[in-house]
Design a protein around this motif. Sequence first.
Motif, short mmCIF file in Angstrom:
data_model
loop_
_atom_site.label_atom_id
_atom_site.label_comp_id
_atom_site.label_asym_id
_atom_site.label_seq_id
_atom_site.Cartn_x
_atom_site.Cartn_y
_atom_site.Cartn_z
N SER A 223 -22.45 2.04 0.35
CA SER A 223 -22.57 0.88 -0.44
C SER A 223 -21.18 -0.15 -0.37
N GLU A 224 -21.40 -1.12 -0.86
CA GLU A 224 -20.48 -2.25 -1.04
C GLU A 224 -19.44 -1.82 -1.93
N ASP A 225 -19.94 -1.23 -3.02
CA ASP A 225 -18.79 -0.86 -4.04
C ASP A 225 -17.94 0.06 -3.63
N THR A 226 -18.51 1.09 -2.76
CA THR A 226 -17.60 2.29 -1.90
C THR A 226 -16.52 1.57 -1.16
N ILE A 227 -17.28 0.70 -0.34
CA ILE A 227 -16.25 -0.12 0.71
C ILE A 227 -15.06 -0.99 0.12
N ARG A 228 -15.64 -1.79 -1.17
CA ARG A 228 -14.47 -2.23 -1.82
C ARG A 228 -13.40 -1.49 -2.44
N LEU A 229 -14.02 -0.25 -2.88
CA LEU A 229 -12.87 0.78 -3.83
C LEU A 229 -11.95 1.24 -2.49
N VAL A 230 -12.49 1.53 -1.43
CA VAL A 230 -11.59 2.07 -0.54
C VAL A 230 -10.55 1.06 0.06
N GLU A 231 -11.06 -0.36 0.15
CA GLU A 231 -10.19 -1.31 0.48
C GLU A 231 -9.15 -1.75 -0.58
N LYS A 232 -9.55 -1.42 -1.76
CA LYS A 232 -8.51 -1.59 -2.94
C LYS A 232 -7.60 -0.37 -2.78
N GLN A 233 -7.83 0.60 -2.64
CA GLN A 233 -7.14 1.87 -2.62
C GLN A 233 -6.01 1.58 -1.31
N ILE A 234 -6.59 1.27 -0.19
CA ILE A 234 -5.46 0.88 0.80
C ILE A 234 -4.38 -0.44 0.35
N GLN A 235 -4.98 -1.29 -0.10
CA GLN A 235 -4.23 -2.25 -0.67
C GLN A 235 -3.09 -1.92 -1.80
N GLN A 236 -3.55 -0.78 -2.61
CA GLN A 236 -2.87 -0.45 -3.41
C GLN A 236 -1.63 0.59 -2.90
N MET A 237 -1.88 1.06 -2.09
CA MET A 237 -1.06 2.05 -1.17
C MET A 237 -0.05 0.97 -0.55
N ALA A 238 -0.35 0.15 0.24
CA ALA A 238 0.41 -1.03 0.91
C ALA A 238 1.37 -1.41 -0.16
N ASP A 239 0.90 -2.03 -1.28
CA ASP A 239 1.64 -2.63 -2.21
C ASP A 239 2.94 -1.67 -2.75
N ASN A 240 2.64 -0.57 -3.21
CA ASN A 240 3.41 0.53 -3.38
C ASN A 240 4.73 0.70 -2.40
N ILE A 241 4.29 0.83 -1.03
CA ILE A 241 5.28 0.77 -0.13
C ILE A 241 5.94 -0.14 0.10
N ALA A 242 5.44 -1.60 0.11
CA ALA A 242 6.06 -2.84 -0.20
C ALA A 242 7.17 -2.81 -1.31
N ALA A 243 6.78 -2.38 -2.35
CA ALA A 243 7.75 -2.25 -3.46
C ALA A 243 8.82 -1.44 -2.94
N ASP A 244 8.66 -0.48 -2.30
CA ASP A 244 9.71 0.61 -2.22
C ASP A 244 10.70 -0.26 -1.21
N ILE A 245 10.29 -1.13 -0.22
CA ILE A 245 10.86 -1.65 0.88
C ILE A 245 11.76 -2.65 0.10
N ASP A 246 11.50 -3.27 -0.64
CA ASP A 246 12.31 -4.19 -1.57
C ASP A 246 13.39 -3.59 -2.42
N LYS A 247 13.01 -2.43 -2.52
CA LYS A 247 13.98 -1.64 -3.59
C LYS A 247 15.21 -1.02 -2.48
N GLN A 248 14.73 -0.71 -1.42
CA GLN A 248 15.75 -0.29 -0.18
C GLN A 248 16.49 -1.39 0.06
N LEU A 249 15.93 -2.93 0.35
CA LEU A 249 16.63 -3.94 0.70
C LEU A 249 17.72 -4.17 -0.24
N ALA A 250 17.33 -4.42 -1.51
CA ALA A 250 18.03 -4.76 -2.68
C ALA A 250 19.41 -3.73 -2.81
#
Length: 258
Positions: A223-250
């Motif tokens: 279903s579209e809802d399932t696909i949307r949730l999985v995509e959102k989970q992936i984006q959330q994981m990427a955002d968390n790693i991006a935040a860690d990259i910013d912390k390491q750089l700082a």
Amino acid sequence: MALNHLSLLRPLLCQPLLRHVRSPLTSRVSLRPLLAPDAFHHPAPAVCIRLYATKKAKAKAKGQSGKVNINSSLVEDIISLDEVKEDMTTVLDSLKDDFTRNLSIRTSPGALDHIVVTTQDGKFPLKQLGQISMKSPQLIMVNMSSFPEATAAATRALRESSMNLNPEVDGTIIKVPVPKVTREHRENLAKVAKQLGNKAKDSLRRVRANAVTQVKKAKEAHSEDTIRLVEKQIQQMADNIAADIDKQLAAKTKELLG
């Protein structure tokens, strides 16, 4: 005769008076069925209270409402979220390794451990080809007697590193004067750190894009809802790693600039 006229007016005068007297009683009786049986015995004052949410509470509620936490085992036929997380974590680990190997201002033998020497037989860490020691606080010695044929390649690797080194060759001994750490050198290293951070984010975006592309291929079976949730989970994981990259750089920038 006056008394007779007064008797005739009495009913007319009493009717408005009765209406004013009875109206409160009538309204009270009409409200009784809406109230509790003892409401008239113990009346409670009406108090209006309005609760206001703080900005912090609103932000917290907004963040929680937007979070997704999918059980990876339930979407294995779509994508392996564990593998995606591992790939994203690898990007962060590589950045940490680059910071440690290429952006060091420490004057110790271990500061050269990350140098990689390219030879005809392949790439090798400098510490595997030569014996590194500290001759003095201002001089590092690299003894290449075990692999003398790699002396020139090791010298080139030291010179081309981002540590601003100017090695000198004396037979199979490479002398590496330790440069004074100037403000300009620190600022240059901070610029390199930023470049490495941006490079890591580019790698992270590629991992996320590849994962989303794989998820979209499963649209027909889910279903579209399932696909949307999985995509959102992936984006959330990427955002968390991006935040860690910013912390390491700082943290690294603060360390380099002092």
